[in-house]
Design an enzyme around this catalytic site. Structure first.
Site, short mmCIF file in Angstrom:
data_model
loop_
_atom_site.label_atom_id
_atom_site.label_comp_id
_atom_site.label_asym_id
_atom_site.label_seq_id
_atom_site.Cartn_x
_atom_site.Cartn_y
_atom_site.Cartn_z
N ASN A 46 0.82 -1.21 0.00
CA ASN A 46 0.00 0.00 0.00
C ASN A 46 0.86 1.26 0.00
OD1 ASN A 46 -2.32 -1.55 0.04
ND2 ASN A 46 -2.79 -1.17 2.19
N ARG A 376 -9.45 -5.17 -14.54
CA ARG A 376 -8.29 -5.92 -14.02
C ARG A 376 -8.62 -7.40 -14.13
NH1 ARG A 376 -4.98 -2.16 -11.60
NH2 ARG A 376 -5.99 -0.41 -10.55
N ARG A 406 -4.25 1.24 -13.69
CA ARG A 406 -2.90 1.47 -13.16
C ARG A 406 -2.24 0.19 -12.65
NH1 ARG A 406 -3.70 5.54 -9.47
NH2 ARG A 406 -3.24 7.17 -11.00
N HIS A 436 -14.56 1.77 -15.95
CA HIS A 436 -14.46 1.08 -14.67
C HIS A 436 -15.72 0.27 -14.35
CE1 HIS A 436 -13.92 0.98 -10.13
NE2 HIS A 436 -12.74 0.57 -10.56
N TYR A 469 -11.40 -10.54 -2.09
CA TYR A 469 -12.21 -9.33 -1.92
C TYR A 469 -13.67 -9.71 -1.71
CZ TYR A 469 -8.34 -6.82 -4.32
OH TYR A 469 -7.13 -6.29 -4.70
N ARG A 565 -14.49 1.77 3.57
CA ARG A 565 -13.29 1.02 3.97
C ARG A 565 -12.06 1.89 4.09
NH1 ARG A 565 -11.41 -1.82 -0.66
NH2 ARG A 565 -9.83 -0.19 -0.81
#
Length: 685
Positions: A46, A376, A406, A436, A469, A565
């Site tokens: 991160n 992704r 990215r 997206h 996730y 989150r």
């Protein structure tokens, strides 16, 4: 007298608070030791992304002389100083936790050794490994008048080496060289066990290279060897308007990324002053230098913790996703969807249902077309193969591949080329916008008519992250959703006048306005004395207009619960501004990733799934989707999950008006929402 709090929390300072919550999971002694090590790895990953993107952007503003305050009251220079201070404190806490976790693992028989602690047989084994495997891939890079300072790759580990030549006068400056620690090799080297011992022992690759550093510099004597690591600016600067071929333009930018401006240097504690000064001068950095008391780049702990066999007691209990029960006893998913909508909740339910949906469509002779967005995708994607198969079987396959995702740009370029080769129509989206939205459309011929089947998700079409996730997916054949899905793909792939959406909200055209209308409706309910409530779950909330709109609703008497989150720039619980707003964040085993919006609507709850966080980029610079859930039983399932989240008193933290987070008080029986969902699948009751 206390100064009044500013109305907004700074986005980047809020992110630091989020990563600290991740670090708290590594510090939590109730988590298994190898899971705590994984959280340490996540903290490092991160921070890498934060430095290469957010801090890099602030650095660019400072170099451009930009001094204007943002809407939270910070200038770039003021924010930079504060972020460095907080990040430095976090890194210190991270390595303090690392040492604690390593001590715990050592008690369990998992030990990282200094090489001088090994016995003769172990030393010989790792020396043999060095000469046979490591030495052939090492390249010493001298730095002198004829050999300039080499290009250092971002996020790679290097050794700074100082050397003296034989008979060199002591007053002369040492020679300087750099050796890259090869990332193609495992960072942790397995050491053969001692006779009669059941311990698992390891040494770090950089320590092994340091032991043999003299083999790379014959005729010189090493006087100091210290690891260091550079982080560069990773943002792409694309001229989409002027690009003849977007794919080629992105490939050029990826090559330029190697030369991105240095943003951060991490170096080992005790680095020789001469080597440190030389790095500062060559990389032109002075104040974003982190001295690390321990191994650099703890992200290696993710692979390390996952690869150790025989230590299941030090991990979370294994969880196998179950196949969605609605599809489990039918070999015809389309027949099921003609009767009912289906909601899937990952990772508790298997992503294989999505793979099977596309695979079945690819082989079904009645399917005419498949259209899908990809943002992704995993490295070995069954979905991509199924789409390629469908095209090879003569179906019309359209895939919107987002090349600008990215750090996934190279992978997505490879997928785009593979799909084009198979005969798919590959679209790279619209100029200036990232695609997206997560949507899949299948058009099928049935009894002299066409029927549309749609899957809408809150997360990426990635079977790997679907195991890590929490995300929702909606399968439906609802005709209104199907019509909107067709219109959406037409707008992305062709020329189309603005469409009047029947069900969807779509960014950047009208998603923000649709959300504002829904919020205003709750305000109207409150004004007329009816119950008014908004519940929204997302990853980040930073859009100023949206925050102001929520403040208005709070002041009108609307009760608002936000499950955010990560970044949250809204300041809850401030009298006269946001006293009716509560914000919690859940950080646990799985990454909370789903976006769900609930508007009470006078007792007739409306529930939506979305791909969009409430950030400026999502609402104005991306193609995003908000999709209603029409089926009342599925709305109930989503409300069950939301209630679990809101009642979590183990892993939930509540945002205070000050911008800090505290654990929610443990009142009554402990409720850990992720573990309850895993154990009894309450969302489908």
């Amino acid at each position: 007298m206390n100064r009044p709090l500013p109305p907004y929390v700074n986005r980047d300072l809020s992110w630091i608070e989020f990563n600290r919550r991740v670090l708290e999971e590594a510090q939590d002694a109730d988590n298994p030791l190898l899971e705590r090590a994984k959280f340490l790895a996540i903290v490092s990953s991160n921070l890498d992304e934060f430095m290469s993107v957010r801090m890099a952007g602030i650095q660019d503003q400072m170099k451009a002389g930009y001094t204007k305050k943002d809407f939270t009251g910070y200038t770039p220079a003021g924010l930079w100083k504060r972020l460095i201070k907080r990040a430095g404190k976090m890194v210190q806490d991270q390595y303090r936790t690392f040492r604690e976790v390593m001590r715990g693992l050592a008690k369990e028989g998992i030990c990282f050794r200094n090489i001088n602690e090994l016995n003769a047989a172990q030393t010989k084994a790792i020396d043999d490994y060095f000469y046979e495997i490591v030495f052939p891939v090492l390249t010493p890079m001298a730095v002198d008048q004829s050999r300039p300072f080499p290009l250092l790759h971002t996020r790679e580990l290097y050794l700074a080496v100082l050397l003296n030549q034989e008979d060199q006068p002591p007053e002369e400056e040492p020679f300087f060289a750099i050796v890259q620690v090869p990332s193609i090799l495992q960072r942790f080297v397995v050491v053969p066990g001692r006779t009669g011992s059941k311990k698992s022992e390891f040494v770090l690759l950089e320590d092994l290279i340091e032991r043999h550093i003299d083999t790379l510099f014959n005729g010189y004597t090493p006087i100091a060897v210290h690891p260091f690591r550079l982080t560069r600016n990773a943002d792409l600067t694309l001229n989409e308007e002027g690009a003849e071929d977007l794919l080629e333009e992105i490939e050029k930018e990826l090559r330029r990324r190697r030369w991105g401006m240095p943003v951060r240097v991490e170096y080992a504690k005790g680095m020789h002053p001469y080597a440190l000064q030389l790095l500062k001068e060559e990389l032109e950095l002075s104040d974003n230098m982190f001295e690390i008391d321990g191994p650099l780049d703890l992200s290696f702990l993710m692979r390390f913790s996952s690869s150790l066999p025989g230590y299941d007691s030090l991990r979370f209990e294994r969880m196998e996703p179950v196949y969605p029960q609605e599809f489990e006893h039918s070999d015809d998913m389309f027949a099921v969807l003609r009767q009912q909508d289906v909601l899937t909740y990952h990772p508790y339910e298997s992503f294989e249902a999505v793979n099977d949906f596309v695979t079945d469509a690819a082989h079904d002779p009645d399917v005419l077309a498949i259209k899908m967005t990809l943002y992704r995708v995993s490295g070995q994607s069954a979905l991509v193969q199924a789409l390629a198969n469908a095209a090879e079987e003569g179906k019309q396959v359209t895939v919107v591949v987002e090349l600008k995702a990215r750090f996934d740009e190279e992978r997505n370029i490879a997928w785009a080329r593979q799909l084009e080769k198979a005969g798919c129509h590959v679209v790279y989206g619209l100029v200036g916008l990232k695609t997206h939205a997560k949507i899949l459309l299948v058009v099928r011929r049935e009894q002299q008519m066409l029927r549309r089947y749609v899957h809408v998700g809150t997360g990426n079409y990635n079977d790997n992250t679907a195991k890590l996730y929490t995300d929702f997916g909606l399968f439906t054949s609802h005709p209104v959703i199907g019509a909107d899905a067709s219109a959406l793909f037409n707008e992305i792939t062709g020329y189309s006048s603005p469409y009047e959406w029947k069900a969807f909200g779509v960014a950047p055209t009208d998603l923000k306005e649709k959300l504002f209308e829904l919020i205003d409706r709750e305000k109207a309910h409150a004004a007329e004395g009816r119950p008014a409530r908004i519940i929204a779950k997302m990853n980040s909330l930073s859009h100023q207009e949206m925050i102001d709109k929520l403040y208005e609703a709070s002041q009108a008497g609307v009760r608002i619960d936000l499950i955010v989150r990560g970044v949250c720039c809204l300041r809850p619980g401030v009298p006269g501004q946001s006293e009716n707003i509560r914000v919690i964040s859940i950080v646990d085993r799985f990454l909370e990733h789903s976006r769900i919006m609930v508007f009470h609507n006078g007792g007739e709850d409306e529930v939506f799934l979305s791909s969009a966080d409430w950030m400026t980029r999502n609402l104005t610079r991306r193609i995003e989707l908000l999709c209603p859930v029409f089926d009342s039983s599925l709305r109930r399932m989503l409300l069950n999950v939301i209630e679990l989240n809101l009642n979590d008193n183990v892993k939930a933290r509540e945002l205070l008006p000050s911008g800090t987070y505290v654990r929610t008080p443990l009142e009554g029986d402990p409720l850990r929402s992720q573990f309850v969902a895993k154990r009894i699948r309450v969302w489908k009751r």
